[in-house]
Design an enzyme around this catalytic site. Structure first.
Site, PDB file in Angstrom:
ATOM      1  CG  HIS A  82      26.314  79.026   8.283  1.00  0.00           C
ATOM      2  ND1 HIS A  82      26.753  77.728   8.116  1.00  0.00           N
ATOM      3  CD2 HIS A  82      27.332  79.697   8.884  1.00  0.00           C
ATOM      4  CE1 HIS A  82      27.986  77.626   8.587  1.00  0.00           C
ATOM      5  NE2 HIS A  82      28.356  78.803   9.055  1.00  0.00           N
ATOM      6  CG  ASP A 161      35.857  75.955   2.415  1.00  0.00           C
ATOM      7  OD1 ASP A 161      36.493  76.961   2.767  1.00  0.00           O
ATOM      8  OD2 ASP A 161      35.227  75.236   3.216  1.00  0.00           O
ATOM      9  NE  ARG A 168      41.065  80.169   6.102  1.00  0.00           N
ATOM     10  CZ  ARG A 168      39.752  80.141   6.356  1.00  0.00           C
ATOM     11  NH1 ARG A 168      38.930  79.414   5.616  1.00  0.00           N
ATOM     12  NH2 ARG A 168      39.244  80.858   7.331  1.00  0.00           N
ATOM     13  CB  SER A 183      35.619  79.436   4.296  1.00  0.00           C
ATOM     14  OG  SER A 183      35.333  78.217   4.890  1.00  0.00           O
ATOM     15  CE  LYS A 187      32.129  75.705   4.299  1.00  0.00           C
ATOM     16  NZ  LYS A 187      33.167  75.562   5.276  1.00  0.00           N
TER      17      LYS A 187
HETATM   18  N1  URA Z   1      33.642  77.872   9.290  1.00  0.00           N
HETATM   19  C1  URA Z   1      33.908  77.666   7.992  1.00  0.00           C
HETATM   20  O1  URA Z   1      33.188  76.944   7.318  1.00  0.00           O
HETATM   21  N2  URA Z   1      34.970  78.285   7.450  1.00  0.00           N
HETATM   22  C2  URA Z   1      35.787  79.106   8.139  1.00  0.00           C
HETATM   23  O2  URA Z   1      36.717  79.641   7.592  1.00  0.00           O
HETATM   24  C3  URA Z   1      35.499  79.305   9.495  1.00  0.00           C
HETATM   25  C4  URA Z   1      34.416  78.673  10.057  1.00  0.00           C
END
Ligand code: URA
Length: 433
Positions: A82, A161, A168, A183, A187
């Site tokens: 990631h 999320d 947010r 967050s 994933k």
């Molecule tokens: N990318 C994400 O998936 N979540 C965040 O909070 C910030 C960047």
């Protein structure tokens, strides 16, 4: 459980239990808890943060809110990667085939670009015929057969999320490290990979502007992953200038092809080798020198580029990629150089603005529903520390629409700062975990 009490606890810097966090998240997703109460809780988290235990629980609750992708039937070590996002970041297109040609199993869900950062899915879709949407069965079969598949992430992965992130975004609570870490990891943990490597970007083109904060974020994500039984590695790398030279979808695929053949820009090749080397070291429990040698071998022998072609064709991409290579990619009708108006050393590049300029040309989208032009973008010809003569090209703009070109050209020109004094090359990697 009253939401009032759960907010008050966090406001008073106490920990929320797992049950309390589950009530906040599930209550919000189910519509029982209103935006204003979750906003108040988020602001309390922003100021008082989450403990490692709270982060672990929050991540798991968000991952459990949606689909999980079971990779347990696949052989080998399942690896994932990631990046926190940047400009010119085409690393997945390169490391996936390298990892697969070295016997690792690369099953990845990727995103689209939004705002100034690009997305792997948009890049792959610039290849004629390539399908980024496969059924779960097809996805697993492709990974089994070829060792690699990359598809678009759907809204069914960690939907909690998704809803929380949208809140947010409008309550000034995005940039809190525990929330970002939970967050991202919610994933990642929805997919059953064994090993995850994170590339946390830092600099003026990244989300984390500060190196020490990027390190704290990397460590928080590593901690969450390890607590969930995953093998974790990470790098903190520079985003004070675009990665490589190409910014824009087909231009980036072209550069990825060159890099897989061993002819890529130095910084991009180095990041890709560092990430894959970390993967190999952790997956196979081998020394760095051995891992580096294995990577050089698959690039030099042509196995890495062959694996790339196999992966593209397996997902519907044109088979002409085999003999025509990047010539199958769409090309913009026009190209023009942006030239320096003074001689000197490149001192600074406003990377976010380079990303925005590429978006203005049509390579990215301002809103989710915008369509993109796969052929347009920018090729950066001078990087930090390079010497430039007055009138030399700083960047080349590839475009189809002159109005869009006019909008982007000034932004690109103003993004470069040239100094009379000698400037050192920009450091690329700040830390490897
Ligand atoms: N990318 C994400 O998936 N979540 C965040 O909070 C910030 C960047």
């Amino acid at each position: 459980m009253r939401m009032y009490d759960l907010i008050k606890k966090k406001r008073d810097n106490e920990e929320n239990t797992r049950e309390e966090l589950a009530e906040i998240i599930n209550g919000y997703v189910e519509g029982r808890i209103p935006d204003y109460q979750v906003s108040a809780w988020l602001m309390a988290v922003y100021f008082n943060h989450l403990s490692p235990g709270e982060r672990y629980n929050l991540t798991e609750i968000m991952a459990e809110s949606g689909d999980r992708i079971d990779l347990s039937k696949l052989d080998g070590i399942k690896v994932d990667k990631h990046s926190t996002g940047g400009v010119g970041d085409k690393v997945t297109l390169i490391i996936g085939p390298i990892a697969a040609s070295l016997g690792l199993t690369f099953a990845k869900l990727s995103g689209r670009g939004l705002g100034h950062t690009g997305g792997t899915i948009d890049k792959l879709e610039s290849i004629p015929g390539f399908r980024t949407s496969l059924s779960e069965k097809e996805f697993i079969e492709n990974v089994k057969k070829h060792g690699i598949a990359v598809v678009g992430q759907t809204g069914k992965i960690a939907p909690a999320d998704k809803k929380l992130y949208a809140l947010r975004d409008v309550t000034a609570t995005v940039d809190e490290i525990s929330l970002i870490a939970s967050s991202i990891m919610s994933k990642k943990l929805s997919i059953g990979s064994d090993l995850i490597i994170l590339d946390v970007k830092t600099g003026n083109g990244a989300f984390m502007k500060d190196v020490s904060e990027a390190m704290v974020l990397a460590e928080a994500m590593i901690d969450i992953g390890k607590r969930h039984g995953r093998i974790m590695g990470a790098i903190v790398s520079d985003m004070n200038q675009p990665l490589g030279k190409a910014v824009g979808n087909s231009l980036e695929v072209k550069e990825a092809i060159e890099t897989l053949k061993g002819d890529g820009p130095e910084d991009l090749s180095k990041i890709c080798k560092t990430i894959t080397s970390r993967m190999l070291q952790l997956a196979k429990n081998i020394e760095k020198a051995k891992a580096d040698e294995m990577i050089d071998n698959v690039i030099d022998s042509g196995e890495a580029i062959k694996k790339f072609e196999e992966f593209i064709i397996a997902q519907g991409g044109t088979s002409e990629i085999r003999n025509k290579g990047s010539k199958v990619l769409p090309e913009a009708k026009n190209k023009e150089s942006v030239c320096s108006n003074k001689s000197g050393y490149i001192k600074y590049i406003q990377t976010e603005n380079i990303g925005l300029a590429s978006m203005l040309l049509g390579a990215g989208r301002m809103r989710k529903e915008d369509s993109i032009d796969p052929s347009v973008g920018i090729v950066i010809e001078k990087k930090i520390g390079d010497y430039v003569e007055k009138g030399d090209s700083l960047a080349k703009i590839f475009f189809n629409d002159r109005e869009k070109y006019m909008e982007s050209v000034k932004l690109i020109k103003d993004s470069f700062e040239v100094s009379d004094e000698h400037v050192e090359k920009q450091r690329l990697i700040y830390k490897i975990y």
